[in-house]
Design an enzyme around this catalytic site. Structure first.
Site, PDB file in Angstrom:
ATOM      1  CB  ILE A 244      -3.651   5.367   2.694  1.00 23.60           C
ATOM      2  CG1 ILE A 244      -2.473   4.394   2.795  1.00 23.60           C
ATOM      3  CG2 ILE A 244      -4.210   5.656   4.084  1.00 23.60           C
ATOM      4  CD1 ILE A 244      -1.231   5.000   3.406  1.00 23.60           C
TER       5      ILE A 244
ATOM      6  CE1 TYR B 284       0.527   1.651   4.305  1.00 27.29           C
ATOM      7  CE2 TYR B 284       0.690  -0.738   4.557  1.00 27.29           C
ATOM      8  CZ  TYR B 284       0.906   0.542   5.049  1.00 27.29           C
ATOM      9  OH  TYR B 284       1.499   0.710   6.287  1.00 27.29           O
ATOM     10  CB  CYS B 285       1.821   3.868  -1.666  1.00 25.50           C
ATOM     11  SG  CYS B 285       0.930   3.834  -3.231  1.00 25.50           S
ATOM     12  CB  THR B 286      -0.105   8.419  -0.515  1.00 21.50           C
ATOM     13  OG1 THR B 286       1.019   8.489   0.354  1.00 21.50           O
ATOM     14  CG2 THR B 286      -1.071   9.553  -0.186  1.00 21.50           C
TER      15      THR B 286
ATOM     16  N   GLY C 188      -1.800   4.969  -4.426  1.00 24.64           N
ATOM     17  CA  GLY C 188      -1.732   3.788  -5.274  1.00 24.64           C
ATOM     18  C   GLY C 188      -0.653   3.806  -6.329  1.00 24.64           C
TER      19      GLY C 188
END
Length: 463
Positions: free
Chosen positions: A356, A326-328, A330
């Site tokens: 997220i 996951y990241c901020t 995508g």
């Protein structure tokens, strides 16, 4: 080439080495920002190449060492100090030559074929009709910040760049937009009216087949950014790996927030910490420090371009494992998961679709706790009241970032109100001393690196 250089330069962390090259060419201060970046790139590449040329095997020690000037060095820091102290002029000449070659190549690449001037693309057809929208509606009123990206083939990135700049200026939007042959990545802020028009323009563009769900929104506006920056780049997210070598098309399986939530729930239900599943945060350390998923693996990296190094040096960690990334928003997972999959060690690689941002829209009180770091002047947004980080000075719970108070430093600092009232507003003792003595070199450019940088590991093996 960029990937190899970035990997080599990942060893270049010693403070003495960093500071010994802080001036480079005498005329470097007179260069433009883009020219300084090019020269800095060549300088790091030349230093790394010089150090690498000294590398030798040490059969008796069973490890790698470096031989130079009749001496043998077994540690990165030692050979870096030696080269910086004794071979400065040689490395400087290499950097100068590399810089001149790079500038020449870039100039050749930007020349139109056969000496003819390139025809300017007609972007007027892509501009929306806002004749019924008043200037007041574009400048004042409730606003928001948009975060989006889209991978696709862009035949004329320069034309798209010109269109984006004209469109944002027309709608009074600020923010940052990266355009490349592989797609577009942006975050912009403005009034609700302006951002709605912007979304409609993006959805109707013939190159981008986007959907409204591709845009993540949060409270904000044009004031969240200092200005508008639109440019053409090799990558729409800077991982430092040629997109033609590791393409977004190799990305992992996308899971929507509901599916990702169930996977994390199943992982947390297992009491055994040696699970065959890894929940991987592929953001930077200062992002995961203030907010992360429960029981995640958060690499201690300072830039996303260090992520490939982290993967390369931790392949055994991922071997035969199921990875949930996951990241901020995508986009980093698109390239990050592709790079991880290219190593062919994982059993499965999944990624959180929409990042997220989208997860918190569905599960504001879910398994992600703390703040979400954003790359604008807000620094963070939140959906829950948890504080998982602390003040760097007193250790009390605190998660509101501020820029280091020293003029030319760009490091972020977690300093609570009580400590800030006491003047503790810098990222490290050196910057604090400079601030107190008002010894500030105003001619220096703002920089990411600082005296405390070498204590912030890029990857766990460097600790």
């Amino acid at each position: 080439m960029a990937a190899a250089v970035e990997t080599s330069c990942s060893e270049f962390t010693n403070l003495e080495v960093e500071s010994s090259f802080c001036y480079g060419l005498k005329q470097e201060k007179q260069l433009s920002a883009s020219q300084r970046r090019c020269y800095s790139f060549c300088r790091r590449k030349s230093f790394a190449a010089f150090v690498a040329s000294m590398k030798d095997g040490c059969p008796d020690k069973g490890s790698t060492c470096w031989c130079c000037c009749g001496q043998t060095f077994s540690e990165h820091a030692a050979i870096h100090k030696h080269v910086a102290k004794n071979h400065y002029s040689e490395v400087q000449r290499l950097a100068q030559a590399a810089y001149e070659r790079l500038i020449k190549r870039l100039e050749e690449e930007t020349q139109p074929p056969n000496g003819h001037e390139a025809e300017a693309a007609d972007i007027s057809a892509w501009m929306p009709d806002i004749s019924r929208v008043s200037e007041e509606q574009l400048r004042n009123g409730p606003g928001k910040v948009l975060l989006y990206y889209h991978y696709c083939q862009v035949a004329d990135p320069q034309a798209v760049c010109a269109w984006q700049k004209a469109l944002c200026e027309k709608l009074r939007l600020t923010g940052k937009i990266r355009v490349a042959a592989e797609g577009i990545n942006g975050t912009v802020g403005g009034t609700d009216v302006a951002t709605d028009v912007y979304i409609r323009a993006m959805l109707s563009h013939p190159v981008f087949k986007m959907e409204k769900e591709d845009f993540k929104t949060s409270d904000g506006g044009a004031e969240c950014f200092s200005d508008l920056k639109v440019g053409v780049y090799k990558e729409i997210v800077p991982m430092g790996v040629d997109p033609d070598i590791v393409s977004y098309k190799l990305a992992g399986v996308h899971l929507d927030p509901e599916e990702f939530h169930k996977e994390v729930e199943a992982l947390l239900a297992k009491e055994d910490s040696s699970s065959d599943t890894i929940l991987l945060d592929c953001r930077n350390f200062y992002e995961s420090k203030i907010g992360q998923f429960t029981r995640c693996l958060a690499p201690n990296i300072r830039k996303f371009s260090y992520f490939p190094d982290y993967v390369d040096q931790n392949l055994d960690l991922f071997r035969d494992k199921k990875v949930l990334m996951y990241c901020t928003g995508g986009i980093r997972c698109e390239r990050g998961s592709a790079y991880l999959r290219s190593k062919d060690v994982c059993k499965e690689v999944y990624q959180l679709k929409g990042g997220i941002h989208k997860y918190l829209e569905c599960f504001p009180e879910g398994f992600y706790r703390g703040k979400l770091f954003v790359f604008d002047e807000r620094f963070t947004i939140s959906s829950n009241s948890d504080v998982i980080s602390d003040c760097r000075y007193c250790g009390l719970p605190w998660d509101q970032y501020e820029l280091c108070s020293t003029q030319f430093c760009c490091q972020l600092v977690l300093s609570c109100p009580s400590c800030r009232q006491k003047g503790r507003t810098a990222c490290c003792p050196s910057c604090q001393t400079k601030g107190e003595t008002r010894h500030q070199e105003t001619s220096q450019q703002p920089k990411e690196a600082c005296e405390c940088t070498d204590t912030r590991a890029r990857i766990p093996q460097d600790v």
